[in-house]
Design an enzyme around this catalytic site. Structure first.
Site, PDB file in Angstrom:
ATOM      1  N   LYS A  56     -13.074  -3.327 -21.756  1.00 17.27           N
ATOM      2  CA  LYS A  56     -11.893  -4.201 -21.797  1.00 17.27           C
ATOM      3  C   LYS A  56     -11.503  -4.607 -20.373  1.00 17.27           C
ATOM      4  O   LYS A  56     -11.893  -3.947 -19.396  1.00 17.27           O
ATOM      5  CB  LYS A  56     -10.742  -3.506 -22.520  1.00 17.27           C
ATOM      6  CG  LYS A  56     -10.342  -2.155 -21.961  1.00 17.27           C
ATOM      7  CD  LYS A  56      -9.519  -1.362 -22.983  1.00 17.27           C
ATOM      8  CE  LYS A  56      -8.926  -0.121 -22.339  1.00 17.27           C
ATOM      9  NZ  LYS A  56      -8.301   0.763 -23.343  1.00 17.27           N
ATOM     10  N   TYR A 277       6.896  -9.625   6.936  1.00 16.23           N
ATOM     11  CA  TYR A 277       8.037 -10.247   6.252  1.00 16.23           C
ATOM     12  C   TYR A 277       9.244  -9.313   6.216  1.00 16.23           C
ATOM     13  O   TYR A 277       9.116  -8.128   5.908  1.00 16.23           O
ATOM     14  CB  TYR A 277       7.654 -10.581   4.812  1.00 16.23           C
ATOM     15  CG  TYR A 277       6.842 -11.852   4.668  1.00 16.23           C
ATOM     16  CD1 TYR A 277       7.290 -13.062   5.183  1.00 16.23           C
ATOM     17  CD2 TYR A 277       5.642 -11.820   3.985  1.00 16.23           C
ATOM     18  CE1 TYR A 277       6.538 -14.223   5.022  1.00 16.23           C
ATOM     19  CE2 TYR A 277       4.886 -12.969   3.808  1.00 16.23           C
ATOM     20  CZ  TYR A 277       5.346 -14.173   4.334  1.00 16.23           C
ATOM     21  OH  TYR A 277       4.614 -15.313   4.169  1.00 16.23           O
TER      22      TYR A 277
END
Ligand code: PLP
Length: 382
Positions: A56, A277
């Site tokens: 998956k 940032y």
């Protein structure tokens, strides 16, 4: 559409374009030989019980098609995906049958049965409505169609609820070739958790109500709970990819993944410089920094307080993780190291997948499933 005999595809099954090693900002090395060895180790522990491969989320981010091809060389002929779309892509990549059996764990969305049938995929039936829809598909196709039936033995996620199994058993199964009855464990990575035994006993009881069929319960960790959990088919994912299925003990699996990022630029900063940032970090004293080309767009979580490694030296992240870059404090290395274009390690011999995940506040499963599509993917050991 790929030829079944074509060499291993370099791109993932989503069809994104492969990027060259020279052009890429980061390199993901996937050791298919280690995946094969991990499969053999699980097989040895299963002592004759069949072993599927769970693919998956594009083979836990590592490429469902190349992983499937590697596992098929070990004789694996049953795969599980979560979604129908994943199954269709995998079937396409492996070429038309007679290929391996591919089961869709989440069941088929209503109305998608003909697409599953066209791709030769088998549903995991999780409800009476899904049983009816697949019976109807079999009637329309004029032949028996394979399926698995999943019962909920106590995870409350997918599968026929316990209280509905009796009614389901009285329903008609004509046209349906029940390959096995399955269930999934919620706490298999905690061997002393009493929920394991409770689920096993519930599964025992529920499967006896249903038409007689082979049984499947164990995921990776379930295999390590002992032979009572093995039944007729195991369904490992994580352990194949090197995630420790026994978190309280040494990892019995081989590492599969190495993730390295390139240094895009280096610089020295003065005492007090604001870094990244929001200036969440200020240099205390002069620092040497290296900015690497990997960020949250590549699946490295923005809040992760983590580290990279170079020549056995730990290089802590400083400041915030950006979309495409992370700033490392490389002051512990000799001057000039690492050079621009050199590689630092995020996952590998210095920092295991599980350790990298723990430092990022998550689990190896999420780190793998989050791996981005911008890496140069280098498959070795196929
Ligand atoms: C994901 C999954 C597996 C594989 O689990 P791992 O812990 O990765 O081995 C097996 N069965 C079901 C139903 C799953 O959803």
């Amino acid at each position: 559409m790929k030829d079944a005999k074509a060499p291993l595809p370099k791109a993932d099954v989503s069809g994104s374009q492969p990027v060259s090693e020279a052009a890429a900002g980061a390199i993901l090395t996937i050791d298919l030989g280690a995946i094969r060895e991990n499969y053999r180790r699980l097989k040895a522990r299963l002592a004759g019980v069949r072993c599927a491969g769970v693919l998956k989320a594009d083979g836990y981010g590592l490429g469902a098609a190349p992983v499937a091809s590697a596992l098929m060389k070990e004789g694996c002929d049953i795969f599980f995906v979560a979604l129908l779309g994943e199954g269709i892509a995998l079937r396409k990549a492996l070429g038309p049958g007679p290929g391996p059996d591919i089961f869709v764990l989440n069941g088929l969305p209503p109305g998608s049965e003909s697409e599953a049938l066209a791709a030769g995929l088998h549903p995991v039936i999780n409800s009476a409505a899904q049983l009816r829809a697949w019976r109807e598909a079999a009637r329309a196709a004029g032949r028996k169609l394979p399926a698995a039936i999943q019962v909920d033995s106590g995870m409350s996620r997918l599968g026929v609820p316990r209280e509905d199994v009796e009614a389901l058993a009285k329903d008609a199964f004509d046209g349906i070739d029940i390959r096995f009855v399955m269930s999934h464990l919620a706490c298999a990575d905690e061997p002393r958790n009493p929920a394991n035994e409770a689920q096993r006993l519930a599964f025992e009881r529920l499967r006896k109500i249903l038409p007689k069929a082979p049984a499947s319960l164990a995921n990776s960790s379930g295999i390590f709970l002992g032979s009572a959990y093995h039944y007729d088919l195991a369904r490992p994912g994580a352990a194949l990819y090197g995630i420790n299925p026994t978190p309280s003990e040494t990892n019995p699996m081989l590492p599969v993944v190495r993730l390295q990022a390139k240094v895009a630029q280096t610089r020295g900063v003065e005492d007090g410089a604001g870094i990244g940032y929001g200036h969440t970090h200020h240099a205390r004293g002069p620092l040497r920094l290296a900015t690497i080309s990997l960020g949250y767009a590549d699946g490295w979580h923005r809040r992760a307080a983590s580290a990279a490694w170079f020549d056995g030296v730990r290089l802590p992240f400083v400041g915030r993780v950006s979309m495409d870059s992370i700033i490392l404090d490389v002051s512990a290395l000799p001057a000039g190291k690492p050079g621009e274009g050199e590689l630092v390690e995020l996952i590998g011999p210095s920092q295991s997948l599980d350790d990298a995940a723990a430092h990022a506040g998550t689990i190896g499963y999420e780190v793998l499933a989050s791996l981005g599509s911008r890496f140069h993917r280098h498959y070795v050991g196929g």
